[in-house]
Design a protein around this motif. Sequence first.
Motif, PDB file in Angstrom:
ATOM      1  N   GLY A 134       0.873  -1.116  -0.061  1.00  0.00           N
ATOM      2  CA  GLY A 134      -0.067  -0.031  -0.024  1.00  0.00           C
ATOM      3  C   GLY A 134       0.846   1.309   0.059  1.00  0.00           C
ATOM      4  O   GLY A 134       0.345   2.459   0.178  1.00  0.00           O
ATOM      5  N   GLU A 135       2.233   1.011  -0.201  1.00  0.00           N
ATOM      6  CA  GLU A 135       3.107   2.357  -0.146  1.00  0.00           C
ATOM      7  C   GLU A 135       3.472   2.608  -1.631  1.00  0.00           C
ATOM      8  O   GLU A 135       3.687   1.910  -2.408  1.00  0.00           O
ATOM      9  N   ARG A 136       3.646   4.006  -1.796  1.00  0.00           N
ATOM     10  CA  ARG A 136       4.331   4.513  -2.929  1.00  0.00           C
ATOM     11  C   ARG A 136       5.760   5.241  -2.614  1.00  0.00           C
ATOM     12  O   ARG A 136       5.386   6.314  -2.379  1.00  0.00           O
ATOM     13  N   TYR A 137       6.717   4.578  -3.239  1.00  0.00           N
ATOM     14  CA  TYR A 137       8.067   5.253  -2.829  1.00  0.00           C
ATOM     15  C   TYR A 137       8.256   6.131  -3.937  1.00  0.00           C
ATOM     16  O   TYR A 137       8.434   5.588  -5.087  1.00  0.00           O
ATOM     17  N   CYS A 138       7.939   7.251  -4.054  1.00  0.00           N
ATOM     18  CA  CYS A 138       8.164   8.372  -5.239  1.00  0.00           C
ATOM     19  C   CYS A 138       9.674   8.886  -5.239  1.00  0.00           C
ATOM     20  O   CYS A 138      10.043   9.684  -4.367  1.00  0.00           O
ATOM     21  N   MET A 139      10.340   8.234  -6.239  1.00  0.00           N
ATOM     22  CA  MET A 139      11.981   8.685  -6.093  1.00  0.00           C
ATOM     23  C   MET A 139      12.211   9.438  -7.138  1.00  0.00           C
ATOM     24  O   MET A 139      11.485   9.658  -8.386  1.00  0.00           O
ATOM     25  N   ASN A 140      13.297  10.309  -7.053  1.00  0.00           N
ATOM     26  CA  ASN A 140      13.696  11.147  -8.097  1.00  0.00           C
ATOM     27  C   ASN A 140      14.708  10.147  -8.896  1.00  0.00           C
ATOM     28  O   ASN A 140      15.646   9.695  -8.147  1.00  0.00           O
ATOM     29  N   SER A 141      14.862  10.199 -10.324  1.00  0.00           N
ATOM     30  CA  SER A 141      15.649   9.583 -10.974  1.00  0.00           C
ATOM     31  C   SER A 141      17.117  10.043 -10.827  1.00  0.00           C
ATOM     32  O   SER A 141      17.790   8.794 -11.050  1.00  0.00           O
ATOM     33  N   VAL A 142      17.404  11.105 -10.567  1.00  0.00           N
ATOM     34  CA  VAL A 142      18.738  11.539 -10.227  1.00  0.00           C
ATOM     35  C   VAL A 142      19.470  10.969  -9.136  1.00  0.00           C
ATOM     36  O   VAL A 142      20.601  11.003  -8.853  1.00  0.00           O
ATOM     37  N   SER A 143      18.510  10.431  -8.223  1.00  0.00           N
ATOM     38  CA  SER A 143      18.996   9.964  -6.764  1.00  0.00           C
ATOM     39  C   SER A 143      19.367   8.579  -6.900  1.00  0.00           C
ATOM     40  O   SER A 143      19.818   7.989  -6.037  1.00  0.00           O
ATOM     41  N   LEU A 144      19.042   7.879  -8.155  1.00  0.00           N
ATOM     42  CA  LEU A 144      19.262   6.733  -8.408  1.00  0.00           C
ATOM     43  C   LEU A 144      20.238   6.078  -9.369  1.00  0.00           C
ATOM     44  O   LEU A 144      20.293   6.839 -10.402  1.00  0.00           O
ATOM     45  N   SER A 145      20.635   4.918  -9.376  1.00  0.00           N
ATOM     46  CA  SER A 145      21.289   4.380 -10.359  1.00  0.00           C
ATOM     47  C   SER A 145      20.778   3.189 -10.924  1.00  0.00           C
ATOM     48  O   SER A 145      20.144   2.383 -10.117  1.00  0.00           O
ATOM     49  N   PHE A 146      21.023   2.358 -11.864  1.00  0.00           N
ATOM     50  CA  PHE A 146      20.365   1.298 -12.209  1.00  0.00           C
ATOM     51  C   PHE A 146      21.478   0.157 -12.755  1.00  0.00           C
ATOM     52  O   PHE A 146      22.526   0.368 -13.579  1.00  0.00           O
ATOM     53  N   VAL A 147      21.234  -1.142 -12.123  1.00  0.00           N
ATOM     54  CA  VAL A 147      22.168  -2.232 -12.405  1.00  0.00           C
ATOM     55  C   VAL A 147      21.485  -3.261 -13.285  1.00  0.00           C
ATOM     56  O   VAL A 147      20.392  -3.875 -12.533  1.00  0.00           O
ATOM     57  N   PRO A 148      21.659  -3.503 -14.385  1.00  0.00           N
ATOM     58  CA  PRO A 148      20.776  -4.431 -15.123  1.00  0.00           C
ATOM     59  C   PRO A 148      20.981  -5.863 -14.590  1.00  0.00           C
ATOM     60  O   PRO A 148      22.106  -6.236 -13.912  1.00  0.00           O
ATOM     61  N   GLU A 149      19.842  -6.693 -14.396  1.00  0.00           N
ATOM     62  CA  GLU A 149      19.926  -8.027 -13.890  1.00  0.00           C
ATOM     63  C   GLU A 149      21.193  -8.795 -14.464  1.00  0.00           C
ATOM     64  O   GLU A 149      21.449  -8.644 -15.526  1.00  0.00           O
ATOM     65  N   GLY A 150      21.764  -9.530 -13.712  1.00  0.00           N
ATOM     66  CA  GLY A 150      23.002 -10.384 -14.013  1.00  0.00           C
ATOM     67  C   GLY A 150      24.423  -9.494 -13.858  1.00  0.00           C
ATOM     68  O   GLY A 150      25.369 -10.046 -14.071  1.00  0.00           O
ATOM     69  N   GLU A 151      24.273  -8.146 -14.015  1.00  0.00           N
ATOM     70  CA  GLU A 151      25.632  -7.603 -13.587  1.00  0.00           C
ATOM     71  C   GLU A 151      25.859  -7.487 -12.087  1.00  0.00           C
ATOM     72  O   GLU A 151      25.197  -7.377 -11.296  1.00  0.00           O
ATOM     73  N   PRO A 152      27.009  -7.147 -11.836  1.00  0.00           N
ATOM     74  CA  PRO A 152      27.483  -6.933 -10.276  1.00  0.00           C
ATOM     75  C   PRO A 152      27.019  -5.603  -9.703  1.00  0.00           C
ATOM     76  O   PRO A 152      26.941  -4.545 -10.517  1.00  0.00           O
ATOM     77  N   LEU A 153      26.684  -5.682  -8.416  1.00  0.00           N
ATOM     78  CA  LEU A 153      26.326  -4.345  -7.862  1.00  0.00           C
ATOM     79  C   LEU A 153      27.489  -3.575  -7.658  1.00  0.00           C
ATOM     80  O   LEU A 153      28.544  -3.963  -7.380  1.00  0.00           O
ATOM     81  N   PRO A 154      27.410  -2.406  -7.571  1.00  0.00           N
ATOM     82  CA  PRO A 154      28.496  -1.403  -7.424  1.00  0.00           C
ATOM     83  C   PRO A 154      29.142  -1.588  -5.868  1.00  0.00           C
ATOM     84  O   PRO A 154      28.260  -1.733  -4.945  1.00  0.00           O
ATOM     85  N   ASP A 155      30.137  -1.437  -5.578  1.00  0.00           N
ATOM     86  CA  ASP A 155      30.642  -1.354  -4.344  1.00  0.00           C
ATOM     87  C   ASP A 155      31.515  -0.026  -4.365  1.00  0.00           C
ATOM     88  O   ASP A 155      32.855  -0.159  -4.145  1.00  0.00           O
ATOM     89  N   LEU A 156      31.022   1.313  -4.315  1.00  0.00           N
ATOM     90  CA  LEU A 156      31.530   2.403  -4.237  1.00  0.00           C
ATOM     91  C   LEU A 156      32.360   2.736  -2.909  1.00  0.00           C
ATOM     92  O   LEU A 156      32.930   3.675  -3.071  1.00  0.00           O
ATOM     93  N   LEU A 157      32.302   1.939  -2.011  1.00  0.00           N
ATOM     94  CA  LEU A 157      32.846   2.107  -0.752  1.00  0.00           C
ATOM     95  C   LEU A 157      33.835   1.169  -0.628  1.00  0.00           C
ATOM     96  O   LEU A 157      34.585   1.235   0.610  1.00  0.00           O
TER      97      LEU A 157
END
Length: 168
Positions: A134-157
Amino acid sequence: MDHPTPAATERRSQAGFDLTPPTPAQRERLVADLTDEERHVILEHGTERPFCGVFNEAKARGTYTCRQCGLPLFRSGTKFESGTGWPSFFDPIDRSHVAFVRDTSYGMVRTEIRCTRCDGHLGHVFNDGPPPTGERYCMNSVSLSFVPEGEPLPDLLDRGAPEGEAQT
């Protein structure tokens, strides 16, 4: 002055991700990589214009992560068309990956969503989303990055992926 060891201060989510905030040096490096618009939205709690974000109509399968620190936030299977002009999701990967903050700006009372790890502004959550949450997380695109399925998640830290973490 004694400083605690990283292991002593590390916080992990149920999904296994390190939620420990970036060090000042890491934060400086992450912020330096942001565009002017990303800085305005993520650091100054701004909002991008509706229907302009790159992820508003995105349909690819994968994982949406925090643009600033790379923490996984939403799986593509929880994304839905809300008609609001911003990418919307009904459930985060792990609720501890998002911080809920009371927002009384612009004469409204809302719940702001921030990245738990880096405190970057992501958007807002509303109670008008689809089942099962019942929730809608309304996000800003510029706050997000996208990782296609099958690719490794980022490890920026440079903290390594959780054991057994497979991106879905």
